[in-house]
Design an enzyme around this catalytic site. Sequence first.
Site, PDB file in Angstrom:
ATOM      1  N   CYS A  58       0.893  -1.536   0.310  1.00  0.00           N
ATOM      2  CA  CYS A  58       0.106  -0.452  -0.121  1.00  0.00           C
ATOM      3  C   CYS A  58       0.703   0.983  -0.544  1.00  0.00           C
ATOM      4  CB  CYS A  58      -1.033  -0.213   1.273  1.00  0.00           C
ATOM      5  SG  CYS A  58      -1.706  -1.427   1.380  1.00  0.00           S
TER       6      CYS A  58
ATOM      7  N   HIS B  56      -2.958   6.734   1.937  1.00  0.00           N
ATOM      8  CA  HIS B  56      -3.349   5.558   1.107  1.00  0.00           C
ATOM      9  C   HIS B  56      -4.922   5.472   1.382  1.00  0.00           C
ATOM     10  CE1 HIS B  56      -4.437   1.400   0.505  1.00  0.00           C
ATOM     11  NE2 HIS B  56      -3.960   1.162   1.487  1.00  0.00           N
TER      12      HIS B  56
ATOM     13  N   ASN C 109      -9.916   0.043  -1.438  1.00  0.00           N
ATOM     14  CA  ASN C 109      -8.600   0.037  -0.819  1.00  0.00           C
ATOM     15  C   ASN C 109      -8.384  -1.068  -2.539  1.00  0.00           C
ATOM     16  OD1 ASN C 109      -5.189  -0.676  -0.783  1.00  0.00           O
ATOM     17  ND2 ASN C 109      -6.580  -1.466   2.153  1.00  0.00           N
TER      18      ASN C 109
END
Length: 316
Positions: free
Chosen positions: A114, A242, A272
């Site tokens: 990430c 993020h 995500n």
Amino acid sequence: MQYGSRITAVGHHQPARVLTNEDLAGMVDTSDEWIRSRVGIRSRRIAGPDEPVDELAGHAAAKALAAAGLTPADVDLVVVATSTAIDRSPNTAARVAARLGVPGPAALDVNVVCAGFTHALATADHAVRAGSSSRALVIGADKMSEVVDWTDRSTCVLVGDGAGAAVVEASAPGEEAGIGPVLWGSVPEMGNAVRIEGTPPRFAQEGQSVYRWATTRLPAVARRACERSGLEPADLAAVVLHQANLRIIEPLAAKIGAVNAVVARDVVESGNTSAASIPLALSKLVERGEITTGDPVLLFGFGGNLSYAGQVVRCP
């Protein structure tokens, strides 16, 4: 010798298929209310079996090049941040270069999950500053749908697929650097809190551990990233974290102290997307005109490996 670099254009790409919370409720024991209240996500994009990671990356990169008014022949470095490429060789960067027709670039993948894009951006910035690259394509691309267990409601509701890209070039002589110094690091002893492992590889995480770490440890780190660029958080025009979970993004952004900044919340529509999430969200802010050329923007990636990396950039 070059003395700085800047982002001159961005682009993004998402698959056509939209998977809503209502769709997921027909697959696992969940509901729209349950998902929204816990992670803030309404929908996500899911790539098909014929849409590999390098294809997603290639589409985003082509859009960034077009926005910069460049051709693939103008690029000498391709850096792709991804943790979901199935094949080890050729790497994703080489496949993207082949798709686009980039002649003879240095081509490398960066796997910091990430936090991958901000690590990749720093790598390209350093290469340009050192004079080993004149123009780089930096891409974050992940196909999380391929590594998630679609019967596990604690993880399958989180993820989506996509890609975002940036063109990085040397700053003009006398021009201020458009990419600030990176602040990066990790907590290796807690690395197992976020995992993509096994055969076949599967995504898993210790959600509460990640939440506590992100909301208590990372605000001070993000503020230090601002300090390295000589800015106060209140100077920021935007914060692009993020896109992990709205319940992480909102408190983290508030604790950074960026009181005048637009806060990217693309997680609501995209889920995500791991390394893709920051460039995807940044590109959408630019596309919608929510930030303008020269605006200072904090990019801050965190998560997998319990790694983090952040830098202030100037909006292209």
